[in-house]
Design an enzyme around this catalytic site. Structure first.
Site, short mmCIF file in Angstrom:
data_model
loop_
_atom_site.label_atom_id
_atom_site.label_comp_id
_atom_site.label_asym_id
_atom_site.label_seq_id
_atom_site.Cartn_x
_atom_site.Cartn_y
_atom_site.Cartn_z
N LYS A 25 0.84 -1.20 0.00
CA LYS A 25 0.00 0.00 0.00
C LYS A 25 0.87 1.25 0.00
O LYS A 25 0.66 2.17 -0.81
CB LYS A 25 -0.92 -0.02 1.22
CG LYS A 25 -1.94 1.07 1.21
CD LYS A 25 -2.91 0.92 2.36
CE LYS A 25 -3.90 -0.19 2.09
NZ LYS A 25 -4.41 -0.85 3.28
N ARG A 95 -3.50 2.79 8.49
CA ARG A 95 -3.75 1.48 7.88
C ARG A 95 -2.50 0.62 7.82
O ARG A 95 -1.40 1.13 7.63
CB ARG A 95 -4.22 1.64 6.43
CG ARG A 95 -5.56 2.31 6.26
CD ARG A 95 -5.77 2.55 4.77
NE ARG A 95 -6.87 3.44 4.52
CZ ARG A 95 -8.09 3.03 4.17
NH1 ARG A 95 -8.34 1.76 4.05
NH2 ARG A 95 -9.03 3.90 3.96
N GLY A 104 -7.75 -8.06 4.73
CA GLY A 104 -8.59 -8.14 5.93
C GLY A 104 -7.92 -8.76 7.14
O GLY A 104 -8.55 -8.91 8.18
N MET A 106 -5.21 -7.63 8.82
CA MET A 106 -4.63 -6.71 9.81
C MET A 106 -5.53 -5.49 9.99
O MET A 106 -6.58 -5.39 9.37
CB MET A 106 -3.22 -6.34 9.38
CG MET A 106 -2.29 -7.52 9.48
SD MET A 106 -0.64 -7.13 8.95
CE MET A 106 -0.85 -6.69 7.26
N ARG A 339 -2.89 -1.97 -6.22
CA ARG A 339 -2.04 -3.15 -5.98
C ARG A 339 -2.34 -4.17 -7.08
O ARG A 339 -3.38 -4.10 -7.73
CB ARG A 339 -2.31 -3.75 -4.61
CG ARG A 339 -3.73 -4.22 -4.43
CD ARG A 339 -3.95 -4.80 -3.06
NE ARG A 339 -5.38 -5.03 -2.85
CZ ARG A 339 -5.94 -5.21 -1.67
NH1 ARG A 339 -5.21 -5.17 -0.59
NH2 ARG A 339 -7.22 -5.45 -1.56
N HIS A 460 1.67 -42.31 3.99
CA HIS A 460 1.18 -43.18 2.92
C HIS A 460 -0.06 -42.60 2.24
O HIS A 460 -0.14 -42.49 1.02
CB HIS A 460 0.88 -44.57 3.50
CG HIS A 460 0.24 -45.48 2.52
ND1 HIS A 460 -1.12 -45.64 2.44
CD2 HIS A 460 0.77 -46.22 1.53
CE1 HIS A 460 -1.39 -46.47 1.46
NE2 HIS A 460 -0.26 -46.84 0.89
N SER A 776 18.71 -42.01 -8.21
CA SER A 776 17.46 -41.28 -8.05
C SER A 776 17.31 -41.00 -6.55
O SER A 776 17.28 -41.93 -5.74
CB SER A 776 16.29 -42.12 -8.56
OG SER A 776 15.09 -41.42 -8.32
N ASP A 781 12.63 -40.61 2.14
CA ASP A 781 13.43 -41.37 3.11
C ASP A 781 14.71 -40.63 3.46
O ASP A 781 15.17 -40.66 4.59
CB ASP A 781 13.76 -42.76 2.55
CG ASP A 781 12.63 -43.74 2.85
OD1 ASP A 781 12.17 -43.77 4.01
OD2 ASP A 781 12.18 -44.44 1.92
N CYS A 846 12.95 -38.49 -6.91
CA CYS A 846 11.60 -39.05 -7.03
C CYS A 846 10.83 -38.98 -5.72
O CYS A 846 9.74 -39.51 -5.62
CB CYS A 846 11.65 -40.47 -7.56
SG CYS A 846 12.51 -41.59 -6.46
N TYR A 866 16.61 -34.83 -14.22
CA TYR A 866 15.15 -34.74 -14.20
C TYR A 866 14.62 -34.74 -12.78
O TYR A 866 15.34 -35.10 -11.83
CB TYR A 866 14.53 -35.92 -14.98
CG TYR A 866 14.74 -37.25 -14.32
CD1 TYR A 866 13.85 -37.72 -13.36
CD2 TYR A 866 15.86 -38.05 -14.62
CE1 TYR A 866 14.05 -38.93 -12.71
CE2 TYR A 866 16.07 -39.25 -13.98
CZ TYR A 866 15.17 -39.69 -13.02
OH TYR A 866 15.37 -40.88 -12.37
C1 PEP Z 1 11.47 -41.72 -1.14
O1 PEP Z 1 11.80 -42.27 -0.10
O2 PEP Z 1 11.67 -40.54 -1.39
C2 PEP Z 1 10.76 -42.49 -2.18
C3 PEP Z 1 10.49 -41.95 -3.34
O3 PEP Z 1 10.36 -43.76 -1.84
P1 PEP Z 1 9.07 -44.06 -0.94
O4 PEP Z 1 8.33 -42.81 -0.75
O5 PEP Z 1 8.29 -45.09 -1.68
O6 PEP Z 1 9.70 -44.59 0.30
MG MG Z 2 11.84 -44.46 -0.05
#
Ligand code: PEP
Ligand code: MG
Length: 899
Positions: A25, A95, A104, A106, A339, A460, A776, A781, A846, A866
């Site tokens: 502002k 303000r 809204g 603050m 804004r 999970h 990967s 984990d 992954c 990737y």
């Molecule tokens: C991980 O641990 O990041 C993974 C991809 O394997 P999971 O989640 O199946 O343990």
């Molecule tokens: Mg894992």
């Protein structure tokens, strides 16, 4: 240190670039002053001052007093009026305004400077005592509740009582005398509650208001809003002290809010609301129905023309759609705020793409304007915006962790089996569990949404639901789930099995009953934007997909391969031929219960055709793209029944003594299964599992290749920790694969690599890369093992680590956004060491972080090949990868400029 910036009379000390310290502002007011739009004069106390205040036990920096006095004097000089003057007083608004808009959340105090003397002055100048006393009572009311914290409701009760006494319905019908009476009542109430008279002195009022605005930065609702919107790293709020202008002085005055383009569709039309003879709060509160701007154009053509000029100027200036507030004070236009306007995801895409074709912004800038949430919200159903917020509030049962966005409506069901039965009969269900395990996957698949009482974003339930783009709320600790009674309760409300509930995965709210949902339409501009993203990015984007169905979805979402296929997810459900699910389950359970290698091989032989068929489906969907298949990972106990009744059923099916089942289940029990007999440890103990899985992969690949499908399998060993361990598994893989390939007399290329999920594997990456053809990073984990936090349980207390009002140790949840400092350091080390051994080592990620925008940008910086994300998050990763390139270019050119 300079804590205050002035603006007024065509000059401003700050400008539009200074959002961080002046707030949105304050920066907007300064900038509008500089471009000569009509803006009332004022000054902004910086966010740095707020930061000081909050860090120093709510005390101001010593120099602030002098600076406020100096700038107040300057404001009085520019406006030609004095605060508290008995003839023509200066009135100000106070303000809040931070660098990121928090609508809204603050506080604001209007009409400050009124007291028993100056109210007479205002009445005299405006020749309107009713107006003056109305302004005064509004001020006393606001000051009492906002600054002092007296209950709003008590003040409202007094207002309602006054109207009943005067026998009037609307505030507009209350006379000057009526308001005068109310001011008196408010002041007595103030005295009674605080033991002090209402502050008459305007500077005392001003200091009270400044403190209240600073305090409101840490108000519960503001803290919550920042958490939900992922707003971090700000100093606090600024305070804007601005000369009041009035839109409620008669038919020649008014107030409005307008957008330079339509905020719901993105269309380039001037869009807004205007109310004659009203103050800003009347528009926001929605008490009266405002008129459209086109009507205003007819009633006040001159003012409208000025407003249209402001629209063009500001949009061109900010190069983005603006949300502007204005007031017309006796025929004179004042701009009070500008804004970047909030807009629907559809409008976000359309405006960005249109602005590129209008030449207003570049493609790179357009890419940077899209947030992960904009993409998410395009795909998921949402609670219909027309549902009244008050109504929703009444129905709220509990709030959990918003694991997967979108909204879902269904009947609460407490077991996965029942969820499947009910869904088969055409019922819409929400699966409610304390937590979920792979056994629940069938129920999760058919449910509209999933709700669990425990777990975090990588539990999970969350991981599976995210893969399917299914609304999911986890860690809803306020829920009391009683499986025996088939009901849940929260705050005295009981929901029985079969009763409707609604989940809002955007903020984690659970509601009683059926709330209306809508699915936003996919705008054309989305495709244009994603094409630009793909042309810009260097990082590959794959998907985590376990079934042919998921793989097809992944391609649809733009994935260039599969980065993780969790083979075990197919053990409990046959997604292509659901009637065969039970056969699969039996085969895997028989394999686990087997006490000899021979019996195990027999059971595995039954499983192999199923796995083979699964892989064929996946290879077909991914024709020409790589598919990384991970061998069995979770501990075996997850696949066998734990209650005696189900154990007996299983024993009968296999034709063995139930005691054998019970004994085997008992043997599999571990006190810490996450660090137990899982991952590659399983293949070391039971090489026949590896043999079956590798066999099924290679069989499927050969069959697809024969059909002319281009297959690029990558076989991945999970949770390895040692070079020799990996060597044993890799040798076994090549032995099995080699035999099948030789026998088939074909040529088949495939890679063998490993997940990096344990600190030891990362530390010894140079050795691991001697064997692995690719890495990967399983960052779910890896985060768990580096930080020593259980991915399934940390959700229960991580809140304390994240909450601004508690320990505030981490800015973001490390299971959601990669912890660059710790886990990231280890990843960097592993990549460098791995590539030192094998320069062409293919590297990906992954874990769930592969679908998190900030983490994807980090992966780009680390030169990964990737990232792999759940299919529904693939577009988010594509965009983030493109944004990483744009950021890099921007930083590069900034650096080049500096040199
Ligand atoms: C991980 O641990 O990041 C993974 C991809 O394997 P999971 O989640 O199946 O343990
Ligand atoms: Mg894992």
């Amino acid at each position: 240190m300079k804590y205050i910036y002035f603006f007024g009379a065509g000059k401003a000390e700050g400008d539009g670039q200074m959002k961080d310290i002046l707030g949105g502002k304050g920066a907007g007011l300064a900038e509008m002053t500089l471009v000569h739009l009509p803006v009332p004069a004022g000054f902004t106390i910086t966010t740095e001052c707020c930061d000081y205040f909050l860090k120093h036990d709510h005390r101001y920096p010593t120099e602030l007093r002098g600076q406020v006095a100096k700038y107040l004097a300057q404001l009085e000089k520019v406006t030609g009026k004095k605060l508290g003057d008995a003839n023509d007083p200066l009135l100000v608004s106070v303000r809040s305004g931070s660098a990121r808009s928090m609508p809204g959340m603050m506080e604001t105090i209007l009409n400050l400077g009124l007291n028993d003397r100056s109210v007479e002055g205002l009445a005299k100048r405006t020749k309107n005592p009713r107006f003056a006393w109305d302004a005064y009572r509004r001020f006393v009311q606001m000051y009492s509740s906002v600054v002092i914290g007296l209950p709003k409701e008590d003040l409202e009760v007094k207002l309602r009582a006054l109207k009943t006494r005067l026998n009037v319905k609307d505030d507009t019908s209350v006379s000057a005398e009526g308001w005068m009476e109310l001011v008196g009542e408010y002041k007595s109430y103030f005295n009674e509650k605080t033991g002090k008279p209402f502050p008459e002195h305007p500077t005392e009022q001003l200091w009270g208001a400044i403190g209240a605005v600073f305090e409101s930065w840490m108000a519960e609702k503001a803290v919550t809003y920042r958490r939900v919107e992922h707003i971090t790293g700000l100093l606090g709020t600024a305070v804007n002290v601005v000369q009041m202008v009035f839109g409620n002085q008669g038919e020649n005055s008014g107030t409005g809010v307008c957008f330079t383009r339509d905020p719901s569709t993105g269309e380039k039309t001037f869009y807004g609301d205007f109310l004659i003879n009203a103050q800003g709060e009347d528009v926001v509160a929605g008490i009266r129905t405002p008129m459209h701007l086109s009507q205003m154009a007819k009633l006040m053509p001159k003012v409208y023309k000025q407003l249209e000029r402001a629209r063009q100027l500001l949009e061109k200036h900010y190069r983005d759609m603006q949300d502007m507030e204005f007031t017309v004070d006796e025929g004179k236009l004042y701009m009070l705020q500008t804004r970047n306007g909030k807009r629907t995801p559809t409008a976000t895409f359309r405006i960005a793409v249109d602005m590129v074709s209008e030449g207003l912004i570049t493609r790179d800038e357009a890419l940077e304007r899209i947030t992960p949430e904009d993409i998410e919200r395009l795909f998921y159903p949402v609670i219909d915006p027309s549902v009244a917020r008050g109504e929703l509030g009444k129905r709220k049962l509990a709030v959990g962790i918003n694991a997967v966005p979108g909204a879902a409506v269904g009947k609460a069901v407490f077991t996965a089996h029942e969820a499947e039965d009910w869904a088969a009969k055409g019922e819409k269900v929400i699966l409610v569990r304390r937590e979920t395990s792979p056994e629940d996957v069938g129920g999760m698949a058919v449910a509209q949404g999933v709700l669990t009482a425990t777990g975090g974003k990588t539990s999970h339930a969350a991981v599976v639901a995210r893969g399917w783009g299914k609304c999911c709320i986890v860690g809803c600790e306020g829920l009391n789930i009683d499986y025996a009674a088939k009901q849940m309760s929260s705050n005295g409300h009981v929901v029985r099995q079969g009763e409707w509930i609604t989940l809002d995965g955007n903020d984690g709210s659970v509601f009683e009953g059926q709330v209306q949902l809508t699915v936003p339409e996919m705008p054309k501009s989305y495709q244009t934007m994603m094409k630009w993203a793909d042309q810009t990015r260097r990082l590959g984007v794959r998907a985590n997909a376990d079934t042919a169905q998921d793989a097809r979805k992944a391609r649809e979402m733009g994935a260039e391969g599969i980065g993780l296929c969790r083979t075990e997810h197919m053990f409990f459900k046959d997604f292509e031929q659901p009637e065969r699910s039970a056969d699969r389950q039996l085969a895997i359970q028989e394999m686990i219960i087997a006490e000899t290698s021979e019996a195990r091989r027999k059971a595995l032989a039954k499983l192999r055709p199923f796995q083979r068929r699964d892989f064929i489906g996946i290879f077909e969907a991914m024709n020409g793209f790589p598919v990384t298949i991970r061998l069995l990972d979770p501990p075996l106990h997850e696949f066998v029944p734990h209650d005696p009744k189900q154990q007996k059923e299983l024993a009968d099916k296999i034709g063995i003594d139930p005691k054998v089942v019970a004994r085997r289940v008992d043997q599999l029990h571990e006190s810490n299964p996450m660090l137990g007999h899982r991952g590659s440890r399983l293949s070391i103990t039971y090489p026949e599992i590896l043999e079956m899985q590798v066999g099924a992969i290679i069989d499927a690949a050969i069959e697809c290749q024969k059909k002319g499908i281009k297959v690029l399998p990558e076989i991945m060993h999970p949770l390895t920790m040692d070079r020799k361990e990996l060597q044993i598994l890799t040798d076994a893989t090549h032995r099995v694969a080699g035999e099948i390939i030789r026998e088939a007399g074909v040529k088949l290329e495939y890679l063998v690599g490993t997940m990096i999920e344990l600190p030891r594997a990362a530390l010894l990456a140079d050795q691991m890369a001697e064997v692995a053809e690719f890495f990967s990073f399983g960052t779910n984990d890896l985060t768990q093992t580096v930080m020593g936090l259980s991915r399934d349980d940390a959700g229960r207390f991580l809140f304390d680590y994240l909450d601004e009002k508690r320990a505030a140790i981490f800015a973001t949840d490390p299971f959601q956004t990669l912890d660059r400092t710790g886990v990231g350091l280890l990843i960097q080390w592993a990549i460098t060491r791995g590539r030192a051994t094998r320069p062409k080592l293919k590297v990906g990620i992954c874990g769930e972080h592969g679908g998190d925008s900030q983490s994807v940008k980090f992966c780009h910086q680390l030169n990964m090949n990737y990232v792999s994300a759940s299919p529904f998050r693939v577009p988010i990763s594509r965009l983030a990868a493109a944004q990483a390139v744009v950021e890099e270019k921007r930083k590069g050119s900034a650096k080049a400029k500096r040199n």
